[in-house]
Design a protein around this motif. Structure first.
Motif, PDB file in Angstrom:
ATOM      1  N   ASP A 102       4.803  -5.159  -7.066  1.00 14.54           N
ATOM      2  CA  ASP A 102       6.041  -4.395  -7.152  1.00 14.54           C
ATOM      3  C   ASP A 102       6.052  -3.516  -8.406  1.00 14.54           C
ATOM      4  OD1 ASP A 102       8.472  -3.549  -6.137  1.00 14.54           O
ATOM      5  OD2 ASP A 102       9.617  -5.110  -7.175  1.00 14.54           O
ATOM      6  N   ALA A 103       4.938  -2.814  -8.604  1.00 17.11           N
ATOM      7  CA  ALA A 103       4.806  -1.930  -9.764  1.00 17.11           C
ATOM      8  C   ALA A 103       5.824  -0.804  -9.698  1.00 17.11           C
ATOM      9  CB  ALA A 103       3.394  -1.353  -9.841  1.00 17.11           C
ATOM     10  N   ALA A 104       6.330  -0.427 -10.852  1.00 18.87           N
ATOM     11  CA  ALA A 104       7.265   0.689 -10.950  1.00 18.87           C
ATOM     12  C   ALA A 104       6.533   1.983 -11.316  1.00 18.87           C
ATOM     13  CB  ALA A 104       8.332   0.390 -11.991  1.00 18.87           C
ATOM     14  N   LEU A 105       5.294   1.840 -11.840  1.00 16.08           N
ATOM     15  CA  LEU A 105       4.514   2.991 -12.282  1.00 16.08           C
ATOM     16  C   LEU A 105       3.039   2.644 -12.215  1.00 16.08           C
ATOM     17  CD1 LEU A 105       4.444   5.842 -13.797  1.00 16.08           C
ATOM     18  CD2 LEU A 105       4.300   4.491 -15.903  1.00 16.08           C
ATOM     19  N   ILE A 106       2.246   3.618 -11.786  1.00 19.96           N
ATOM     20  CA  ILE A 106       0.789   3.516 -11.885  1.00 19.96           C
ATOM     21  C   ILE A 106       0.377   4.502 -12.964  1.00 19.96           C
ATOM     22  CG2 ILE A 106      -1.432   3.827 -10.732  1.00 19.96           C
ATOM     23  CD1 ILE A 106       0.096   3.320  -8.055  1.00 19.96           C
ATOM     24  N   VAL A 128      -1.298  11.309  -4.054  1.00 20.55           N
ATOM     25  CA  VAL A 128      -0.799  11.807  -2.773  1.00 20.55           C
ATOM     26  C   VAL A 128      -0.146  10.702  -1.943  1.00 20.55           C
ATOM     27  CG1 VAL A 128      -1.548  12.776  -0.553  1.00 20.55           C
ATOM     28  CG2 VAL A 128      -2.390  13.753  -2.691  1.00 20.55           C
ATOM     29  N   GLN A 129      -0.705   9.493  -1.986  1.00 21.27           N
ATOM     30  CA  GLN A 129      -0.235   8.426  -1.108  1.00 21.27           C
ATOM     31  C   GLN A 129       0.786   7.474  -1.732  1.00 21.27           C
ATOM     32  OE1 GLN A 129      -3.438   6.471   1.148  1.00 21.27           O
ATOM     33  NE2 GLN A 129      -4.799   8.030   0.275  1.00 21.27           N
ATOM     34  N   SER A 130       0.904   7.468  -3.032  1.00 18.93           N
ATOM     35  CA  SER A 130       1.758   6.495  -3.704  1.00 18.93           C
ATOM     36  C   SER A 130       3.235   6.716  -3.403  1.00 18.93           C
ATOM     37  CB  SER A 130       1.542   6.551  -5.214  1.00 18.93           C
ATOM     38  OG  SER A 130       2.355   5.589  -5.850  1.00 18.93           O
ATOM     39  N   LYS A 131       3.935   5.606  -3.254  1.00 19.75           N
ATOM     40  CA  LYS A 131       5.384   5.643  -3.053  1.00 19.75           C
ATOM     41  C   LYS A 131       6.135   5.508  -4.375  1.00 19.75           C
ATOM     42  CE  LYS A 131       4.876   3.667   1.507  1.00 19.75           C
ATOM     43  NZ  LYS A 131       5.003   2.482   2.334  1.00 19.75           N
ATOM     44  N   ILE A 132       5.387   5.285  -5.451  1.00 15.15           N
ATOM     45  CA  ILE A 132       5.983   5.151  -6.782  1.00 15.15           C
ATOM     46  C   ILE A 132       5.382   6.216  -7.698  1.00 15.15           C
ATOM     47  CG2 ILE A 132       6.451   2.685  -6.509  1.00 15.15           C
ATOM     48  CD1 ILE A 132       3.965   2.170  -8.290  1.00 15.15           C
TER      49      ILE A 132
END
Length: 142
Positions: A102-106, A128-132
């Motif tokens: 449940d990361a908030a940031l990569i 491109v694919q990240s939701k965060i």
């Protein structure tokens, strides 16, 4: 905001500034950090079957050393980082692990400029694919 940060690493020396920036951000936000190293299975595509285990063990060993070094850097900033080593497609594993924790940031480095539109770039795929949110820091090519 940004209470859990995922920092994928590749073990290269050029990742050090990315790790330091993520450590600084985590320390400022009192965020949890997970460091991730993915042994890229594409490295095995051209190997004879009898060599796969040997090469995997070498890459896994390099990954563990990289994770230990990055965790030590995090500790210098007062950040206690969890480590994870996986095997697979790097972009897919980064995105899956981000969801699992449940990361908030990569926060990751990129060897490519996005205007180059390099297909197959791990950082580009993640962005491109990240939701965060993804903090993609350009790093020096070495």
């Amino acid at each position: 905001m940004y209470d859990t940060i995922l920092v994928p690493i590749d073990g290269s020396d050029s990742m050090q500034p990315v790790v330091e920036d993520a450590a600084e951000l985590a320390a400022e936000r009192d965020a949890a950090v997970s460091l991730l190293y993915v042994v890229d299975e594409r490295a095995f595509l051209t190997l004879a079957d009898e060599r796969v285990d040997e090469v995997y063990e070498e890459l896994r060993s390099q990954g563990e050393a990289a994770l230990t070094e990055a965790a030590e850097t995090m500790a210098e900033y007062g950040v206690d980082a969890a480590t994870e080593l996986r095997r697979g497609d790097p972009a897919e594993e980064i995105l899956a692990f981000a969801e699992e924790i449940d990361a908030a940031l990569i926060s990751m480095g990129t060897h490519a400029r996005f205007e180059d539109n390099i297909l197959g770039s791990v950082s580009r795929s993640v962005v491109v694919q990240s939701k965060i949110p993804v903090l993609a820091t350009p790093i020096e090519r070495r």
